[in-house]
Motif scaffolding. Sequence first.
Motif, PDB file in Angstrom:
ATOM      1  N   PRO A 162       0.802  -1.229   0.000  1.00 47.50           N
ATOM      2  CA  PRO A 162       0.000   0.000   0.000  1.00 47.50           C
ATOM      3  C   PRO A 162       0.836   1.281   0.000  1.00 47.50           C
ATOM      4  O   PRO A 162       0.381   2.307  -0.477  1.00 47.50           O
ATOM      5  N   GLY A 163       2.050   1.214   0.496  1.00 48.51           N
ATOM      6  CA  GLY A 163       2.912   2.386   0.526  1.00 48.51           C
ATOM      7  C   GLY A 163       3.684   2.600  -0.760  1.00 48.51           C
ATOM      8  O   GLY A 163       4.405   3.581  -0.890  1.00 48.51           O
ATOM      9  N   ASP A 164       3.551   1.668  -1.712  1.00 52.88           N
ATOM     10  CA  ASP A 164       4.335   1.758  -2.939  1.00 52.88           C
ATOM     11  C   ASP A 164       3.473   1.438  -4.164  1.00 52.88           C
ATOM     12  O   ASP A 164       3.822   0.601  -4.973  1.00 52.88           O
ATOM     13  N   VAL A 165       2.319   2.089  -4.232  1.00 57.45           N
ATOM     14  CA  VAL A 165       1.434   1.904  -5.379  1.00 57.45           C
ATOM     15  C   VAL A 165       1.243   3.248  -6.077  1.00 57.45           C
ATOM     16  O   VAL A 165       1.384   4.296  -5.447  1.00 57.45           O
ATOM     17  N   PRO A 166       0.927   3.233  -7.364  1.00 55.60           N
ATOM     18  CA  PRO A 166       0.657   4.507  -8.028  1.00 55.60           C
ATOM     19  C   PRO A 166      -0.616   5.139  -7.480  1.00 55.60           C
ATOM     20  O   PRO A 166      -1.486   4.454  -6.928  1.00 55.60           O
ATOM     21  N   ALA A 167      -0.745   6.429  -7.670  1.00 60.55           N
ATOM     22  CA  ALA A 167      -1.916   7.153  -7.155  1.00 60.55           C
ATOM     23  C   ALA A 167      -3.217   6.681  -7.784  1.00 60.55           C
ATOM     24  O   ALA A 167      -4.290   6.897  -7.223  1.00 60.55           O
TER      25      ALA A 167
END
Length: 191
Positions: A162-167
Motif C-alpha cells: 500500500p505504501g508503494d502503489v501509483p496514485a
Amino acid sequence: MLSFTAVHALAGCLLATDVDAEHLGWGQPPTLLLIHTRPLHTASPAHAVRSVEFPLRRDDLLTDPAGLPALLHRLAAGVRQPDASTPYRATLDTIVRLIRETEPDARLLAWATCYDDIHTINNAPRQARRIDAVDTDGRLYQLTHPREDDQPLLLIDDIPDPGDVPATYPGLTALLTATAQPTSSSGGGMA
C-alpha cells in the motif's frame, strides 16, 4: 482467482494497448479501459482478453494526469449505485449490455488507465506513457514506456505494498468494486 494464463493474457492486452497508444502519439488525454474475458469458441477452456474504452464526459477530460486519481473515484461513485440514473452508470450499463449480446459468458477482468506522465529514471525526469491496471484479484500491473525507448517495462505485483502503489491504484480498485456488482437495470454485472 485468476489463472496464470489469464494474467499472461491481461499482460499481453496491456502491451497491445501501449502499441495502440504509440500510434496515437504523445499528449493524448488519459484513457480508461474496461478489460474483460472473451471465451474462445473452441473446445479448449482458454479465454481471450478484450479491452473496451470507457468514454469520459467532455467536462471530465483531463489535461493534467495529477487529476486522474480523483476522476477515478468520481467515476466509481457514478457507477456504484445500480438504481441511480447517472451518465456513467448509463454508459456502463450500455457497454455491459453490448458485451453480453455478443459474449454472454464474458466476465470483468480488470480496469486500466493509460496516460502520459513524467517518470524519474536515473534521477532525471523523462516523459513516459503509463498504463496502470488492477485485476479482480487486486493484482497491480504497471507499464512504463519512456519516450524514445523501444520497449516498455511491465511490472506485475501480486500483493501490492500500500505504501508503494501509483496514485491510480485506489481509484482503479474502487472501480472494480463498483462494477463487479450485478446491476439491477441491466440484469447482471460483469462479475
